[in-house]
Design a protein around this motif. Structure first.
Motif, PDB file in Angstrom:
ATOM      1  N   VAL A  80      -0.041  -9.775  -4.389  1.00 27.57           N
ATOM      2  CA  VAL A  80      -0.808  -8.627  -3.911  1.00 27.57           C
ATOM      3  C   VAL A  80      -2.271  -9.013  -3.732  1.00 27.57           C
ATOM      4  O   VAL A  80      -2.873  -9.640  -4.613  1.00 27.57           O
ATOM      5  N   MET A  81      -2.850  -8.625  -2.595  1.00 26.28           N
ATOM      6  CA  MET A  81      -4.286  -8.785  -2.353  1.00 26.28           C
ATOM      7  C   MET A  81      -4.899  -7.397  -2.205  1.00 26.28           C
ATOM      8  O   MET A  81      -4.252  -6.489  -1.677  1.00 26.28           O
ATOM      9  N   SER A  82      -6.137  -7.240  -2.676  1.00 25.72           N
ATOM     10  CA  SER A  82      -6.765  -5.925  -2.543  1.00 25.72           C
ATOM     11  C   SER A  82      -8.275  -6.025  -2.607  1.00 25.72           C
ATOM     12  O   SER A  82      -8.831  -6.806  -3.393  1.00 25.72           O
ATOM     13  N   ALA A  83      -8.926  -5.190  -1.774  1.00 22.55           N
ATOM     14  CA  ALA A  83     -10.380  -5.044  -1.865  1.00 22.55           C
ATOM     15  C   ALA A  83     -10.756  -3.968  -2.870  1.00 22.55           C
ATOM     16  O   ALA A  83     -11.928  -3.790  -3.186  1.00 22.55           O
ATOM     17  N   GLN A  84      -9.760  -3.227  -3.384  1.00 20.73           N
ATOM     18  CA  GLN A  84     -10.002  -2.220  -4.431  1.00 20.73           C
ATOM     19  C   GLN A  84      -9.986  -2.935  -5.778  1.00 20.73           C
ATOM     20  O   GLN A  84      -9.032  -2.837  -6.542  1.00 20.73           O
ATOM     21  N   ASN A  85     -11.056  -3.665  -6.040  1.00 23.77           N
ATOM     22  CA  ASN A  85     -11.062  -4.603  -7.167  1.00 23.77           C
ATOM     23  C   ASN A  85     -11.378  -3.914  -8.484  1.00 23.77           C
ATOM     24  O   ASN A  85     -12.452  -4.062  -9.056  1.00 23.77           O
ATOM     25  N   THR A  86     -10.433  -3.141  -8.984  1.00 23.93           N
ATOM     26  CA  THR A  86     -10.617  -2.449 -10.250  1.00 23.93           C
ATOM     27  C   THR A  86      -9.525  -2.858 -11.219  1.00 23.93           C
ATOM     28  O   THR A  86      -8.509  -3.448 -10.846  1.00 23.93           O
ATOM     29  N   LEU A  87      -9.746  -2.525 -12.494  1.00 27.13           N
ATOM     30  CA  LEU A  87      -8.731  -2.814 -13.509  1.00 27.13           C
ATOM     31  C   LEU A  87      -7.432  -2.096 -13.177  1.00 27.13           C
ATOM     32  O   LEU A  87      -6.342  -2.653 -13.339  1.00 27.13           O
ATOM     33  N   LEU A  88      -7.512  -0.845 -12.713  1.00 24.27           N
ATOM     34  CA  LEU A  88      -6.294  -0.078 -12.442  1.00 24.27           C
ATOM     35  C   LEU A  88      -5.466  -0.725 -11.338  1.00 24.27           C
ATOM     36  O   LEU A  88      -4.232  -0.702 -11.385  1.00 24.27           O
ATOM     37  N   THR A  89      -6.130  -1.298 -10.329  1.00 28.64           N
ATOM     38  CA  THR A  89      -5.385  -1.975  -9.266  1.00 28.64           C
ATOM     39  C   THR A  89      -4.627  -3.167  -9.830  1.00 28.64           C
ATOM     40  O   THR A  89      -3.447  -3.383  -9.524  1.00 28.64           O
ATOM     41  N   ALA A  90      -5.305  -3.958 -10.672  1.00 26.32           N
ATOM     42  CA  ALA A  90      -4.654  -5.115 -11.283  1.00 26.32           C
ATOM     43  C   ALA A  90      -3.495  -4.684 -12.169  1.00 26.32           C
ATOM     44  O   ALA A  90      -2.421  -5.290 -12.154  1.00 26.32           O
ATOM     45  N   VAL A  91      -3.710  -3.617 -12.954  1.00 25.22           N
ATOM     46  CA  VAL A  91      -2.659  -3.132 -13.853  1.00 25.22           C
ATOM     47  C   VAL A  91      -1.461  -2.624 -13.060  1.00 25.22           C
ATOM     48  O   VAL A  91      -0.309  -2.940 -13.365  1.00 25.22           O
ATOM     49  N   LYS A  92      -1.710  -1.824 -12.033  1.00 21.76           N
ATOM     50  CA  LYS A  92      -0.606  -1.272 -11.236  1.00 21.76           C
ATOM     51  C   LYS A  92       0.177  -2.372 -10.535  1.00 21.76           C
ATOM     52  O   LYS A  92       1.412  -2.309 -10.457  1.00 21.76           O
ATOM     53  N   ALA A  93      -0.525  -3.380 -10.025  1.00 26.97           N
ATOM     54  CA  ALA A  93       0.174  -4.489  -9.371  1.00 26.97           C
ATOM     55  C   ALA A  93       1.091  -5.197 -10.362  1.00 26.97           C
ATOM     56  O   ALA A  93       2.243  -5.521 -10.050  1.00 26.97           O
ATOM     57  N   THR A  94       0.595  -5.419 -11.568  1.00 32.86           N
ATOM     58  CA  THR A  94       1.390  -6.093 -12.581  1.00 32.86           C
ATOM     59  C   THR A  94       2.545  -5.213 -13.050  1.00 32.86           C
ATOM     60  O   THR A  94       3.680  -5.672 -13.199  1.00 32.86           O
ATOM     61  N   GLU A  95       2.265  -3.926 -13.290  1.00 31.91           N
ATOM     62  CA  GLU A  95       3.300  -3.007 -13.751  1.00 31.91           C
ATOM     63  C   GLU A  95       4.459  -2.907 -12.762  1.00 31.91           C
ATOM     64  O   GLU A  95       5.618  -2.808 -13.164  1.00 31.91           O
ATOM     65  N   ARG A  96       4.138  -2.927 -11.496  1.00 31.72           N
ATOM     66  CA  ARG A  96       5.189  -2.719 -10.497  1.00 31.72           C
ATOM     67  C   ARG A  96       5.928  -3.997 -10.126  1.00 31.72           C
ATOM     68  O   ARG A  96       6.813  -3.980  -9.272  1.00 31.72           O
ATOM     69  N   GLY A  97       5.554  -5.095 -10.784  1.00 27.88           N
ATOM     70  CA  GLY A  97       6.336  -6.320 -10.619  1.00 27.88           C
ATOM     71  C   GLY A  97       5.736  -7.372  -9.736  1.00 27.88           C
ATOM     72  O   GLY A  97       6.439  -8.302  -9.323  1.00 27.88           O
ATOM     73  N   ALA A  98       4.432  -7.268  -9.406  1.00 24.26           N
ATOM     74  CA  ALA A  98       3.810  -8.305  -8.578  1.00 24.26           C
ATOM     75  C   ALA A  98       3.763  -9.625  -9.342  1.00 24.26           C
ATOM     76  O   ALA A  98       3.549  -9.654 -10.553  1.00 24.26           O
ATOM     77  N   PHE A  99       3.967 -10.720  -8.614  1.00 24.27           N
ATOM     78  CA  PHE A  99       3.886 -12.040  -9.238  1.00 24.27           C
ATOM     79  C   PHE A  99       2.441 -12.365  -9.602  1.00 24.27           C
ATOM     80  O   PHE A  99       2.170 -12.945 -10.645  1.00 24.27           O
ATOM     81  N   GLU A 100       1.517 -11.983  -8.725  1.00 20.54           N
ATOM     82  CA  GLU A 100       0.093 -12.245  -8.969  1.00 20.54           C
ATOM     83  C   GLU A 100      -0.732 -11.244  -8.187  1.00 20.54           C
ATOM     84  O   GLU A 100      -0.304 -10.710  -7.166  1.00 20.54           O
ATOM     85  N   TYR A 101      -1.920 -10.964  -8.707  1.00 23.24           N
ATOM     86  CA  TYR A 101      -2.880 -10.070  -8.053  1.00 23.24           C
ATOM     87  C   TYR A 101      -4.138 -10.873  -7.741  1.00 23.24           C
ATOM     88  O   TYR A 101      -4.683 -11.550  -8.622  1.00 23.24           O
ATOM     89  N   LEU A 102      -4.605 -10.808  -6.512  1.00 29.56           N
ATOM     90  CA  LEU A 102      -5.818 -11.510  -6.105  1.00 29.56           C
ATOM     91  C   LEU A 102      -6.800 -10.526  -5.493  1.00 29.56           C
ATOM     92  O   LEU A 102      -6.463  -9.833  -4.529  1.00 29.56           O
ATOM     93  N   PRO A 103      -8.008 -10.433  -6.031  1.00 30.28           N
ATOM     94  CA  PRO A 103      -9.013  -9.540  -5.437  1.00 30.28           C
ATOM     95  C   PRO A 103      -9.598 -10.142  -4.168  1.00 30.28           C
ATOM     96  O   PRO A 103      -9.715 -11.354  -4.041  1.00 30.28           O
ATOM     97  N   LYS A 104      -9.938  -9.281  -3.224  1.00 28.82           N
ATOM     98  CA  LYS A 104     -10.662  -9.716  -2.023  1.00 28.82           C
ATOM     99  C   LYS A 104     -12.163  -9.592  -2.264  1.00 28.82           C
ATOM    100  O   LYS A 104     -12.599  -8.638  -2.912  1.00 28.82           O
ATOM    101  N   PRO A 105     -12.971 -10.508  -1.709  1.00 25.93           N
ATOM    102  CA  PRO A 105     -12.548 -11.694  -0.967  1.00 25.93           C
ATOM    103  C   PRO A 105     -11.945 -12.742  -1.904  1.00 25.93           C
ATOM    104  O   PRO A 105     -12.491 -12.995  -2.983  1.00 25.93           O
TER     105      PRO A 105
END
Length: 482
Positions: A80-105
């Protein structure tokens, strides 16, 4: 290297082009799209060995797509990539089964590394997805989108589904308790209690009773049984703040709890199972405390399973505007007038060293909201408020806020600048050590009223070693602080 078919979904054409060029150079087959519907069709048709998706797309949120992908193709890795670089975005990506979360840029080298890791380990069992807490993005437990905070978010997101013990290190005012609370509030123990205890705020003789509870008659004044913080935190999280101030006797009992998973109350005999997650925090250098004999090395390794270092505010000044707006909004919610800070004022805030870190910034913002009538706060007002704490006006305050290491570094930098036309005289290492040792030993002797046995214990030195240093440094024994 293993080659794969990679599905990329991002509504930004430039990002799709960059990813395609980088991944094709590595020998991969890349298919790109600007919407979630096409990505979903490819996944349904069994295409692709790896998915790279943005969060915000025109037709669907990428995070909402992950559980659907996992239901029909549980082995398909999703980055998952996202410009919404918050803790909640990272947590939700991990909770929903993402292999990795990368903030943009994102860093292209890091993304390539993640892709290689995902492909080479794709036969491993996928991590179970946790239940989404459903919190609104506006309710952020931590504020900041700097690179330093992004690293912390990603570490925290990986910890949410675990009970691993965490050690948070950072200067006073950096937000260590906020991190501990976020680990609890978004973790697997969120339905249990969060209990905090500050070791520095409790008399040493009462810490064991506060932690483990006591039985009636266990000591003078124990007129009834009292539960301790471990019992109060059962099923939840116990936050041990300023763990470096814990006395040695309590350290021994805490180590036993961590080793055996159970404890006894003070004066009690029956063992009680400790069903808690431990999160500890300190502003001290615990490795130095270990060398001085003030902290148990075995306890340190039990607590330091996952270390998190919180950067001081001066190391993430790009977060100051967001923090300032957040604190101004909080002040308005509490009934104070809504204020804003103009660009010049914000630049002034970013140029200040913030020895008190985020806590100092919050206090300043509250003063600005309460004491000034203008709706837009400028640099003149901010300069006036910070004048008493500026390095020119109060250097001692800055030295105290930056810590001993920072103060020594600053003085040494000044020393080398003064000798920029030629190297300083030889023997600098010994001279610097003497400059630190002399006041340290002098003040320790004064604090113990000249008692060299107590001073040696305080310093973590052998008594004979202390005597030798008193002679070598020509220290006059002072009986009492002045």
């Amino acid at each position: 290297m293993t080659t794969a078919t990679i599905l990329v979904a991002d509504d930004d054409r430039a990002i799709r082009t960059v990813l395609t060029q980088a991944l094709v150079r590595l020998g991969h087959d890349v298919r790109t799209t600007g919407n979630a519907a096409t990505l979903w069709r490819w996944v349904e048709d069994g295409e692709g060995d790896l998915v790279i998706t943005d969060v915000v797309m025109p037709d669907e949120n990428g995070l909402d797509l992950i559980p659907r992908i996992k239901r029909i193709r549980p082995d398909l890795r999703v980055v998952v990539m996202s410009a919404q670089n918050t803790l909640l975005t990272a947590v939700k990506a991990t909770e929903r089964g993402a292999f990795e979360y990368l903030p943009k840029p994102f860093d292209l080298k890091e993304l390539v590394h993640v892709v290689e890791r995902a492909i080479t380990t794709r036969n491993a069992a996928p991590a179970p997805a946790a239940v989404d807490g459903g919190e609104a993005e506006g309710d952020l437990p931590l504020i900041g989108r700097s690179a330093a905070m992004q690293d912390i978010y990603r570490i925290m997101a990986r910890l949410m589904a675990t009970d691993l013990t965490v050690m948070i290190a950072g200067e006073s005012g950096t937000g260590k308790e906020l991190v501990a609370r976020a680990l609890h509030d978004y973790g697997k123990r969120r339905s249990g209690p969060f209990v905090a205890i500050n070791m520095a705020a409790i008399p040493r003789e009462l810490i064991e009773s506060e932690l483990f509870g006591h039985e009636k008659g266990a000591f003078t004044g124990a007129t009834a049984r009292s539960s301790g913080r471990f019992e109060q935190a059962q099923g939840g999280t116990l936050f041990l703040d300023e763990i470096g101030d814990m006395p040695m006797e309590a350290q021994t009992r805490l180590l036993r709890v961590l080793q055996e998973g159970e404890y006894t109350t003070v004066g009690g005999r029956a063992s009680i199972k400790a069903d808690v997650r431990i999160v500890a925090a300190t502003h001290r250098d615990l490795r130095q405390a270990i060398r001085q004999g003030l902290f148990r090395e075995d306890l340190f390794y039990r607590l330091n399973v996952v270390p998190i270092r919180l950067p001081p505010l001066r190391e993430r000044t790009e977060d100051i505007p967001a923090l300032t707006r957040h604190f101004l909004a909080m002040a308005a919610q509490e009934g104070l007038p809504l204020k804003t800070v103009d660009a010049a004022g914000m630049d002034h805030l970013k140029s200040y060293r913030w020895p008190g870190n985020v806590r100092e910034l919050e206090n300043l913002v509250r003063r600005l909201a309460a004491l000034y009538s203008q709706e837009v706060i400028g640099s003149e007002v901010i300069a006036q408020e910070l004048a008493d704490a500026s390095p020119a006006a109060r250097p001692a305050a800055e030295e105290q806020g930056e810590g001993l290491s920072g103060a020594v570094e600053r003085h040494l930098r000044d020393y080398f600048l003064a000798h920029k036309d030629g190297l300083p005289a030889a023997g600098l290492h010994d001279r610097v050590l003497q400059e630190v040792e002399r006041p340290l030993i002098t003040l320790s002797l004064a604090a113990t009223r000249g008692n060299q046995i107590k001073a040696a214990h305080l310093l973590g030195l052998n008594r004979n070693t202390l005597r030798k240093k008193i002679r070598e440094l020509d220290i006059q024994v002072i009986r009492g602080l002045k």
